[in-house]
Every structure is written in C-alpha cells, then in structure tokens.
Enzyme design. Structure first.
Site, PDB file in Angstrom:
ATOM      1  N   HIS A   1      54.183  39.715  45.454  1.00 56.13           N
ATOM      2  CA  HIS A   1      54.166  40.974  46.270  1.00 56.13           C
ATOM      3  C   HIS A   1      53.032  41.193  46.825  1.00 56.13           C
ATOM      4  O   HIS A   1      52.256  40.377  47.540  1.00 56.13           O
ATOM      5  CB  HIS A   1      52.953  42.124  44.324  1.00 56.13           C
ATOM      6  CG  HIS A   1      50.983  41.904  44.836  1.00 56.13           C
ATOM      7  ND1 HIS A   1      51.254  41.416  43.339  1.00 56.13           N
ATOM      8  CD2 HIS A   1      50.639  41.277  45.598  1.00 56.13           C
ATOM      9  CE1 HIS A   1      50.042  41.303  43.679  1.00 56.13           C
ATOM     10  NE2 HIS A   1      49.562  41.020  44.504  1.00 56.13           N
TER      11      HIS A   1
ATOM     12  N   ASP B   1      45.448  48.090  50.429  1.00 58.48           N
ATOM     13  CA  ASP B   1      45.555  49.035  49.345  1.00 58.48           C
ATOM     14  C   ASP B   1      44.494  49.420  48.800  1.00 58.48           C
ATOM     15  O   ASP B   1      42.822  49.033  49.372  1.00 58.48           O
ATOM     16  CB  ASP B   1      46.964  47.940  48.794  1.00 58.48           C
ATOM     17  CG  ASP B   1      46.831  46.645  48.753  1.00 58.48           C
ATOM     18  OD1 ASP B   1      45.055  45.943  48.940  1.00 58.48           O
ATOM     19  OD2 ASP B   1      47.023  45.480  48.105  1.00 58.48           O
TER      20      ASP B   1
ATOM     21  N   ASN C   1      53.269  37.649  41.747  1.00 54.25           N
ATOM     22  CA  ASN C   1      54.631  37.416  41.973  1.00 54.25           C
ATOM     23  C   ASN C   1      55.422  38.108  42.760  1.00 54.25           C
ATOM     24  O   ASN C   1      56.428  38.245  43.030  1.00 54.25           O
ATOM     25  CB  ASN C   1      54.586  38.009  41.057  1.00 54.25           C
ATOM     26  CG  ASN C   1      53.786  39.717  41.141  1.00 54.25           C
ATOM     27  OD1 ASN C   1      52.992  39.941  42.350  1.00 54.25           O
ATOM     28  ND2 ASN C   1      53.943  40.899  40.622  1.00 54.25           N
TER      29      ASN C   1
ATOM     30  N   GLU D   1      54.937  46.119  43.878  1.00 52.29           N
ATOM     31  CA  GLU D   1      55.145  44.988  43.689  1.00 52.29           C
ATOM     32  C   GLU D   1      56.510  44.323  43.391  1.00 52.29           C
ATOM     33  O   GLU D   1      57.628  45.261  43.666  1.00 52.29           O
ATOM     34  CB  GLU D   1      54.804  45.340  41.711  1.00 52.29           C
ATOM     35  CG  GLU D   1      53.311  46.097  41.362  1.00 52.29           C
ATOM     36  CD  GLU D   1      52.745  44.535  41.148  1.00 52.29           C
ATOM     37  OE1 GLU D   1      52.931  43.569  41.155  1.00 52.29           O
ATOM     38  OE2 GLU D   1      51.860  44.948  40.282  1.00 52.29           O
TER      39      GLU D   1
END
Ligand code: GLP
Length: 265
Positions: A160, A87, A158, A165
């Site tokens: 991800h 990413d 979280n 996400e």
C-alpha cells in the site's frame, strides 16, 4: 531495473532512479538532503517561493525527519514550506498517541519552522457525515498550493501507499478507506493491540499521489525486500499499489541494503 523474460535486469522506466545505500541511516540522510535541496531551490526561485511537500508517516521516514531537524539546527529554514500528509486513521482524536497528527508534531512540526497554517494532515476526528466534504477540501488545498512538488512515500508490507490498500483505483482521490487486516496487524504496536487499531482511514488517493511532480520512495529493512521487488519488477497492477508508481515520470527509489536484498545486483 525491471527483469526481462530471461531474468536479466533491464532499466527502470525513464525518469526513475534507484539509489541503494548501505544503511538505513545513509538512506535517510540521502532523502533529507534531497528534500533540503528542493526547499532551498524554491526559496531561491523568487520572493515568496514555496516548496510544497507531501509527507508520510510510519517508522520509515523517522530518520529523514531526524535529519531534517538536524539540518534546521544548522540553518535550513522551512519558512517557505507547505506540507500535506498522505493519511490519517479514522476515527481518531487529533491528540491520540498513535494519531499521525501527533506523530507529525513530534517527529517534525515541533522541531522545524514550517508556518502553522502551512501544515496539513487529514483530520481523523471529523464526523462521518463530514468526511466527504473534508476530503474534497483537502484536495482543493493541494490544488490551491499549486500541487505537491515532492511526495515522500513509504511502502506498506502489502504494497500500500498512503492507506491505499491493494485493489485501490489508480485514479482514486482523497477519501475514506477500510484498512486491510494486515495493515491493522502491522500497526498494532502503536495502539497496544490490533483490535484497538481504527478500522478506517482518510487517505490521499493513488491519483492524488501520482499528481505530485516528483516522488521519493523510501524503503528500509528486510521486511520490505519482497514488496520492493514486487513493486519494481512485478506486474504494474492495482493489486500492488506501489507498482503503479512505475507509471509516474519522476521517481527516486531509495533503498537500504536490506530492502534492496531481493533485487538483482
Ligand atoms: C503506514 C502508512 C504508510 C506507510 C506504511 C509503512 O500504515 N499509512 O504511509 O508508508 O504504513 O509503514 P512503516 O514505515 O512503519 O513500515
């Protein structure tokens, strides 16, 4: 080890292995040695054999890249390696101090001998109208390389993976995504403050990640203990993207003692 209804640990999915290491350093060395074996294996298979690696950014893999650079000094060649990063922020200039492009150069590319045209990172500087095309081209280059053989992954606070996400589709491909507030807060340090963190990113999708032949997940530190537990023992759900890795056939989960501290012994 997944928890049975009575709270007793049950085995991980077949093809998955849990590797606990006492320290972050030991976990990083373990992962780097695993990657080195994959590189050597592919170099030895046939003339021109190529190891295709999926790479990650963040604090987690820094120790792995340090160790790979050390192994390179000791003679490990990366001449037969092609890499695809997960990413990149969008929009961001390639040479921005917090860009993943720059991170990869500093942490790995400038320290080993991966051929120039063989290092791929999504380009966070493409204009909005060109993102879709860029993402499709990125997927096509992975396919052209024969697919990712080993994908290195960290886990976001979280859950991800890459920048997928919570709520991201299991079948998602490379695309532009909106970053969660928590992710922007977690990454604020590199930008000075949270408002300076880009609102979007370009990321491989969960489907792209799950296409890798094998995956190594590395988690380090107490702040990852709860999400590691949720990924390994909680429900398999798009709400915790890392839990979807349990549907893959070959995953090594490499944890230091702190990241493993919420798991049953
Ligand atoms: C970043 C990256 C992820 C990484 C995660 C964890 O935002 N996009 O690929 O795994 O967040 O980062 P860290 O290793 O710094 O905890």
């Amino acid at each position: 080890m997944r928890e049975s209804p009575k709270g007793r640990p049950t085995p991980l999915p077949s093809g998955h292995r849990l590797h606990r290491r006492a320290t972050a350093h030991a976990a990083a060395v373990f992962v780097a040695e695993h990657i080195a074996r994959v590189i050597e294996h592919h170099a030895g298979l046939r003339a021109g054999g190529r190891a295709v690696l999926g790479l990650a950014t963040g604090k987690t893999p820094i120790g792995v890249y340090d160790e790979l650079a050390r192994l390179h000094e000791g003679g490990l060649s990366f001449a037969n390696v092609e890499t695809f990063n997960l990413d990149e922020y969008w929009p961001i200039a390639l040479d921005h101090p917090a860009s993943f492009h720059r991170f990869m150069h500093e942490q790995l590319f400038d320290r080993v001998d991966i051929p120039r045209g063989m290092r791929h990172v999504p380009n966070g500087s493409v204009p909005e109208g060109a993102i879709e095309r860029h993402a499709a081209d990125y997927e096509a280059s992975i396919t052209r390389a024969g697919g990712v053989q080993l994908q290195l992954l960290g886990i976001g606070g979280n859950g991800h993976i890459g920048f997928n996400e919570p709520g991201s589709p299991r079948s998602g491909r490379t695309r532009r995504v909106t970053l969660a507030a928590q992710t922007r807060a977690d990454n604020a340090g590199a930008f000075g403050d949270q408002d300076a963190v880009p609102t979007h990113a370009i990321t491989m999708g969960i489907g792209t990640i799950l296409d890798a032949r094998a995956i190594v997940v590395l988690a380090i530190g107490k702040r990852k203990a709860d999400i590691v537990r949720a990924a390994l023992l909680g429900p398999i759900t798009e709400d915790v993207p890392a839990s979807l890795l349990r549907t893959h056939r070959a995953v090594h989960w490499v944890l230091d003692a702190d990241a493993a501290s919420a798991l049953p012994q």
